[in-house]
Motif scaffolding. Structure first.
Motif, PDB file in Angstrom:
ATOM      1  N   GLY A  90      49.203  53.668   6.594  1.00 21.50           N
ATOM      2  CA  GLY A  90      49.958  54.637   5.605  1.00 21.50           C
ATOM      3  C   GLY A  90      50.705  53.791   4.539  1.00 21.50           C
ATOM      4  N   ARG A  91      50.877  52.602   4.287  1.00 19.91           N
ATOM      5  CA  ARG A  91      51.516  51.853   3.699  1.00 19.91           C
ATOM      6  C   ARG A  91      50.942  50.279   3.774  1.00 19.91           C
ATOM      7  NH1 ARG A  91      53.999  52.266   8.282  1.00 19.91           N
ATOM      8  NH2 ARG A  91      54.498  50.153   9.209  1.00 19.91           N
ATOM      9  N   CYS A  92      51.368  49.430   2.966  1.00 24.36           N
ATOM     10  CA  CYS A  92      50.980  48.132   3.049  1.00 24.36           C
ATOM     11  C   CYS A  92      51.674  47.166   4.400  1.00 24.36           C
ATOM     12  CB  CYS A  92      51.428  47.438   1.686  1.00 24.36           C
ATOM     13  SG  CYS A  92      50.400  47.824   0.185  1.00 24.36           S
ATOM     14  N   HIS A  93      51.153  46.718   5.036  1.00 28.40           N
ATOM     15  CA  HIS A  93      51.748  45.718   5.807  1.00 28.40           C
ATOM     16  C   HIS A  93      52.862  44.747   5.046  1.00 28.40           C
ATOM     17  CE1 HIS A  93      52.484  43.206   9.285  1.00 28.40           C
ATOM     18  NE2 HIS A  93      52.058  42.149   8.602  1.00 28.40           N
ATOM     19  N   ARG A  94      54.030  44.761   5.544  1.00 28.95           N
ATOM     20  CA  ARG A  94      55.012  43.972   4.818  1.00 28.95           C
ATOM     21  C   ARG A  94      55.673  42.977   5.790  1.00 28.95           C
ATOM     22  NH1 ARG A  94      58.799  49.214   4.500  1.00 28.95           N
ATOM     23  NH2 ARG A  94      56.920  49.947   3.854  1.00 28.95           N
TER      24      ARG A  94
END
Length: 314
Positions: A186-190
Motif C-alpha cells: 500500500g506504499r513503496c518499500h522504503r
C-alpha cells in the motif's frame, strides 16, 4: 498512539479493549485491514484499540541460525506505520526463550484478559500463537466463551488473486519487483539510513551519489531504481543503484542514490529511500563514457516514472 514495551503484565494497561496480535512485519494492506476492523469495533464498544506484537521477531529467537528471511521494517518503522492506523495502544512484548514457553491459555488469561481487559479479539487468517501454536481460532473461540470475549478471524485479504502477506513482499523486493510489492504494502518499500563517504565515483562522472548505510534488512535486489528520497523534511526525485560497480572494478556491495535537482551537503544526513520501480539490472560498461550515457538515460526515464508523484495506497 501509546507504546508500551514490557513483559510485566501485573498492572492493567486498559480497562476494556479490542485487540489484535501479530508480528505485523511490513504493516501491509492485510495488516491494515485488521487494524481497521479493530478500530471500528473499538469505537462501537467505547474501548481501547490495541495491537500486540513482539520484539525481536520470534523466529530470531526460535531459529537464530536461520537467516533465510529479512525483516521488511525496522522496529521503529513498524511502530510508525501502526500509529498511522489509528491504534490507541501498541504493546511490544520482548520475545525470549522463556516467553516462547508460555502457553496460549496463560497468555490469554494474563495478558489479554487481566492486563488488557479484552472484549473482542481480531486475528488474521490462520494465525496462532503460544507454545506449540496452541492459540488458534477454535481454541480462542472456546476460551472466549469461558472468559467473556468475542473472536473474529479475518478471511485472507488480497486483490486480483494476490494474497497480501509479508513473505510475498520479501520475495518481490528481493528480486527487484518493487512496483509489485507496492500493491501489497500500500506504499513503496522504503529503507532509511545515514549518508557516509564512499569512493565518489558518481561525483567524478557528474552524478554525485550518496552512499547509504542502512538499518533495514530487506534491500531490493541488485539493480537501478527510480526512487523518491526524503531528506530534511523534503522529497526529491532520484535514482538508486544497489550492488557493485563492475565498470570500476566491482568493490563493496553498496546502496547509492543520486538526488535530482539537489545541491547541498548530505554527509551524515538521514535519508529515507522510497523504491518506486526498477529501471534495469546492474551492467558492465566498456568505459566511463558509456556509463555516463546510460546514467543520463536512467535519469530521464526515472523522471518520467516519478512525474506522477510518490505512489499512495492502490
Amino acid at each position: 498512539m501509546r507504546t508500551v514495551t514490557t513483559d510485566d503484565f501485573s498492572r492493567p494497561l486498559a480497562d476494556r479493549s479490542v485487540v489484535t496480535i501479530g508480528n505485523f512485519d511490513g504493516v501491509h494492506r492485510g495488516h491494515q485491514e485488521i487494524f481497521r476492523q479493530v478500530t471500528v469495533r473499538a469505537a462501537e464498544l467505547s474501548a481501547t484499540a490495541v495491537a500486540v506484537t513482539f520484539d525481536p521477531h520470534p523466529l530470531r529467537v526460535l531459529r537464530p541460525d536461520d537467516r533465510r528471511f529479512s525483516l521488511i521494517t525496522t522496529g521503529e518503522q513498524k511502530r510508525e506505520l501502526i500509529a498511522e492506523s489509528d491504534i490507541d495502544l501498541l504493546l511490544v512484548i520482548p520475545f525470549t526463550p522463556a516467553f516462547a514457553a508460555v502457553s496460549a491459555d496463560r497468555f490469554v488469561r494474563e495478558v489479554l484478559c487481566a492486563c488488557l481487559g479484552v472484549q473482542h479479539l481480531v486475528i488474521g487468517h490462520d494465525y496462532a500463537f503460544g507454545k506449540g501454536r496452541q492459540g488458534n481460532e477454535s481454541f480462542l473461540v472456546r476460551l472466549g466463551h469461558e472468559l467473556g470475549f468475542q473472536v473474529s478471524a479475518l478471511d485472507p485479504v488480497g486483490e486480483g488473486g494476490l494474497l497480501f502477506s509479508s513473505s510475498a513482499v520479501r520475495q518481490l523486493v528481493a528480486c527487484g519487483a518493487v512496483a509489485d510489492a507496492l500493491q501489497i504494502l500500500g506504499r513503496c518499500h522504503r529503507i532509511c539510513g545515514q549518508v557516509i563517504h564512499g569512493r565518489e565515483i558518481g561525483r567524478s562522472l557528474g552524478f554525485p551519489t550518496a552512499n547509504i548505510v542502512t538499518r533495514n534488512e530487506l534491500i531490493p535486489g541488485d539493480g537501478v531504481y527510480a526512487v523518491w528520497v526524503s531528506v530534511m523534511g523534503e522529497l526529491f526525485m532520484g535514482a538508486c543503484s544497489v550492488g557493485i560497480n563492475p565498470t570500476f572494478g566491482g568493490g563493496a556491495h553498496t546502496v547509492e542514490v543520486f538526488l535530482f535537482d539537489f545541491d547541498g551537503d548530505l554527509y551524515g544526513k538521514e535519508l529515507v529511500i522510497h523504491f518506486v520501480d526498477k529501471l534495469r539490472d546492474i551492467a558492465l560498461f566498456p568505459d566511463a563514457a558509456a556509463l555516463i550515457s546510460r546514467i543520463a538515460e536512467d535519469v530521464a526515464v526515472a523522471r518520467q516514472i516519478l512525474a506522477a508523484g510518490l505512489p499512495a495506497e492502490p
